[in-house]
Structures are given as C-alpha cells and as structure tokens.
Design an enzyme around this catalytic site. Structure first.
Site, short mmCIF file in Angstrom:
data_model
loop_
_atom_site.label_atom_id
_atom_site.label_comp_id
_atom_site.label_asym_id
_atom_site.label_seq_id
_atom_site.Cartn_x
_atom_site.Cartn_y
_atom_site.Cartn_z
N TYR A 31 7.39 -3.00 -13.34
CA TYR A 31 6.81 -3.11 -12.00
C TYR A 31 5.54 -3.98 -12.05
O TYR A 31 5.35 -4.89 -11.23
CB TYR A 31 6.49 -1.70 -11.52
CG TYR A 31 5.94 -1.55 -10.12
CD1 TYR A 31 6.80 -1.44 -9.04
CD2 TYR A 31 4.56 -1.48 -9.89
CE1 TYR A 31 6.31 -1.27 -7.75
CE2 TYR A 31 4.06 -1.32 -8.61
CZ TYR A 31 4.94 -1.21 -7.53
OH TYR A 31 4.44 -1.04 -6.27
N THR A 50 4.01 7.48 0.04
CA THR A 50 5.37 7.13 0.49
C THR A 50 6.36 7.63 -0.57
O THR A 50 5.96 8.01 -1.68
CB THR A 50 5.55 5.59 0.61
OG1 THR A 50 5.64 5.05 -0.70
CG2 THR A 50 4.43 4.93 1.39
P1 NAI Z 1 9.40 3.24 -0.02
O1 NAI Z 1 10.27 3.68 -1.14
O2 NAI Z 1 8.97 4.21 1.01
O3 NAI Z 1 10.07 2.00 0.74
C1 NAI Z 1 10.72 0.96 0.09
C2 NAI Z 1 11.81 0.45 1.02
O4 NAI Z 1 12.45 -0.66 0.37
C3 NAI Z 1 12.90 1.49 1.31
O5 NAI Z 1 13.16 1.55 2.69
C4 NAI Z 1 14.11 0.98 0.55
O6 NAI Z 1 15.35 1.31 1.15
C5 NAI Z 1 13.85 -0.52 0.57
N1 NAI Z 1 14.58 -1.22 -0.47
C6 NAI Z 1 14.63 -0.94 -1.79
N2 NAI Z 1 15.47 -1.78 -2.41
C7 NAI Z 1 15.94 -2.62 -1.47
C8 NAI Z 1 16.83 -3.72 -1.50
N3 NAI Z 1 17.45 -4.09 -2.64
N4 NAI Z 1 17.07 -4.39 -0.36
C9 NAI Z 1 16.48 -4.01 0.80
N5 NAI Z 1 15.64 -2.96 0.90
C10 NAI Z 1 15.37 -2.28 -0.23
O7 NAI Z 1 8.12 2.59 -0.72
P2 NAI Z 1 6.80 1.90 -0.12
O8 NAI Z 1 5.66 2.54 -0.79
O9 NAI Z 1 6.82 1.85 1.33
O10 NAI Z 1 6.95 0.45 -0.74
C11 NAI Z 1 6.81 -0.73 0.02
C12 NAI Z 1 6.21 -1.80 -0.86
O11 NAI Z 1 4.86 -1.44 -1.18
C13 NAI Z 1 6.91 -1.99 -2.20
O12 NAI Z 1 6.99 -3.37 -2.50
C14 NAI Z 1 6.01 -1.29 -3.18
O13 NAI Z 1 6.12 -1.79 -4.49
C15 NAI Z 1 4.65 -1.59 -2.57
N6 NAI Z 1 3.57 -0.72 -2.99
C16 NAI Z 1 3.57 0.62 -2.70
C17 NAI Z 1 2.53 1.41 -3.13
C18 NAI Z 1 2.47 2.87 -2.85
O14 NAI Z 1 1.61 3.55 -3.41
N7 NAI Z 1 3.34 3.42 -2.00
C19 NAI Z 1 1.41 0.86 -3.91
C20 NAI Z 1 1.51 -0.56 -4.14
C21 NAI Z 1 2.55 -1.31 -3.69
#
Ligand code: NAI
Length: 279
Positions: free
Chosen positions: A156, A191
């Site tokens: 990651y 999340t």
């Molecule tokens: P989450 O797990 O709630 O949402 C991720 C979304 O991406 C989900 O709706 C999932 O279905 C979708 N997804 C996954 N693989 C996919 C694919 N192949 N094609 C289309 N959609 C796909 O997680 P979150 O936290 O909302 O993550 C959003 C972004 O924020 C990510 O890039 C994550 O790495 C980043 N992030 C999150 C942090 C956190 O603490 N929650 C911290 C730093 C970055």
C-alpha cells in the site's frame, strides 16, 4: 475552471463507501452532478437513490478500476449523459495488511492493480476529455502512507508514494491545458478500509483489534474529512493533508528521514505485540 462545484460534473471512483461516498454526498449538496463509480454497484445505486431523494443529482455506474475497458465504458456513459467531466476523483483503493514476509504475490498485484494502475487508467480515460474541454480537476487519493514510511502495509505504501509522485508530475504538465491536479493524503479516516474493506485484506488482527490499533491516531469521520478536503480542492492545493496535524509526521520525515524511521519502529512494535495476542 471555477472553484465551486455547483453545476459541475464529478466522477468518483470507489464512490459507494467511506471517503468516496462522503465526497459524493457533499458534492451533490453543493450542486454538482455526481457519478458514483464502484465495483460494488448495489451500494452505489443505493447511495445515488438517497442523494436523488434528497434533491441532489446522482448516477451510479459499475466500474472495476483494474480494467481499462471498464473505465472507458463508465466514463463514456457519464459523458453521454452529462456532456462533460469537471472533476475526476481517483479514489478507489484497497489495502493488504501484514508484513512482507507473509505476503502472497496477490498481495502485491491486487494492491498495485487497484491503487496504482487504477489511478493511471482513470487519468488515461479522463485527462484527454478535460484537455478537450479546456479545463478540469483531477483529485487523486493517496494517503499519509504516500508521504511517510508505513510498516505493516508495504505494498500500500509503495502504491501511495507512486500516486503522490505521479500527481506532482502531472500537475506541472497539466497546467498548460487548464487542468488542475491535487493529491489527497488522508491521515486515518473511519471507513471500512481500516479493518480490510470489501476487497482488501487485513493483517492477523481481529476487526476489533484493528480498530483499537487505529484509535490513538484519532480517526476522523469521512464526512468531516470530505468537507475539509473539498475546501482545499476548491483552492486548487497541490498536496492536501487532512487532518492537518498529520503534517507534523511529514515535516519530521523531511527534516530527518533517519529519525522518522526510528520513530516508526514503535508503531511496528505495537502492531506485532497486538498480533501476538491475537492468536
Ligand atoms: P472504503 O473501503 O470505505 O472504500 C473504498 C471503495 O473503493 C469501496 O467502495 C470499494 O468498493 C471501492 N473499490 C475497491 N476496489 C475497487 C475496484 N477495483 N474498482 C472500483 N472500486 C473499487 O475505503 P476508504 O477509506 O473510503 O478509501 C478511499 C480511498 O482513501 C482509498 O484510496 C484509500 O487508500 C484512501 N485512504 C483511506 C484512509 C483511511 O484511513 N480510511 C487513509 C488514507 C487513504
């Protein structure tokens, strides 16, 4: 382009959950037309319905960011209905938790395919449209793990560092086309990804232990994150760190990478201790 989302079209990958869902809701509240693009089409449709019921404008579209044809199809649909794309939120992401000596090849490939290839595909599909329009804003979601070393999530960390670098380079190139590029570096946001998410994998910790592990880092509600991040996006900031106190880690890393690595050992140690009690 102007700085307010009213009347603009936003395409959000990973828009069905967490940060993406919070962006969709906030942007629709501000008058944007939002395209909720996600591999989880059911939750994407439910969110679009909720937004439309509340008087906003939202559409759900199935998208797997690992597939370029899937990206082309979803983007073509948005373009056909909405006529333009003003914001691309390259937000879909997954994590594979655990130390590298426990990885399978899939732990590398899945994370690279979604977090890095998926962002590149999004740019490849939408940037030419923005160039033709004479403007737009690409907002890539990286992470604090894109700015500092994060043991326990090495694949990651690798992809998020790549997204930060890619975004900075593209920002400079895109200026001449009137296209803005920003990169988001969230700290810890409450999340589903914190305990593995729908398509990612967690380390050896139970879901309860995962949440306990993150708790001292004061996870922020996704709605609060989205509000602060969108304010910075509207100002066209290059690198957006939210919550802002996480900048302290970034500064320390730049001031003394060696000192930062030394300090990071304590986080790895804590993770190992928790894992040893999880068996
Ligand atoms: P989450 O797990 O709630 O949402 C991720 C979304 O991406 C989900 O709706 C999932 O279905 C979708 N997804 C996954 N693989 C996919 C694919 N192949 N094609 C289309 N959609 C796909 O997680 P979150 O936290 O909302 O993550 C959003 C972004 O924020 C990510 O890039 C994550 O790495 C980043 N992030 C999150 C942090 C956190 O603490 N929650 C911290 C730093 C970055």
């Amino acid at each position: 382009m102007g700085s307010t989302p009213a009347g603009k079209v936003a395409f959000i990958t990973g828009g069905a959950s967490g940060i993406g869902a919070a962006f969709a809701t906030a942007l629709a509240d501000q008058g944007a037309v939002v395209w909720i693009a996600d591999r989880q089409i059911g939750p994407a449709q439910e969110l679009a319905q909720r937004i439309n019921d509340a008087g906003g404008k939202a559409q759900a579209v199935e998208l797997d960011v690992r597939s370029y044809p899937s990206f082309e199809r979803a983007v073509a649909e948005a373009l056909r209905y909405s006529g333009r794309i003003d914001y691309l939120f390259n937000n879909a992401g997954i994590g594979a938790g655990g130390e590298v000596d426990s990885y399978t090849l899939d732990d590398w490939n899945d994370v690279i395919d979604v977090n890095l290839r998926g962002v590149a595909y999004g740019i490849q599909a939408v940037y030419p449209i923005m160039i033709r329009q004479g403007g737009g804003h690409i907002v890539n979601t990286a992470s604090m793990a894109g700015l500092v070393a994060s043991p326990g999530i090495a694949s990651y960390t690798a992809t998020k560092h790549a997204v930060v670098g890619m975004s900075k380079a593209l920002r400079l190139e895109a200026e001449r086309h009137g296209v803005r590029v920003s990169v988001l570096c969230p700290g810890v946001i409450r999340t589903p990804i914190l305990s593995g998410g729908r398509y990612g994998r967690s380390n050896g910790l139970t879901e309860e232990q995962q949440l306990k592990f993150w708790e001292p880092l004061r996870p922020l509600a996704p709605e609060v994150f989205a509000e602060r991040a969108l304010r910075a996006v509207s100002r066209g900031k290059a690198i957006i760190v939210v919550p802002a106190w996480w900048k302290a880690f970034w500064y320390l890393e730049r001031l003394s990478p060696t000192l930062f690595l030394w300090a990071s050992r304590s986080s790895l140690k804590r993770m190992r201790e928790m894992e040893s009690t999880a068996d």
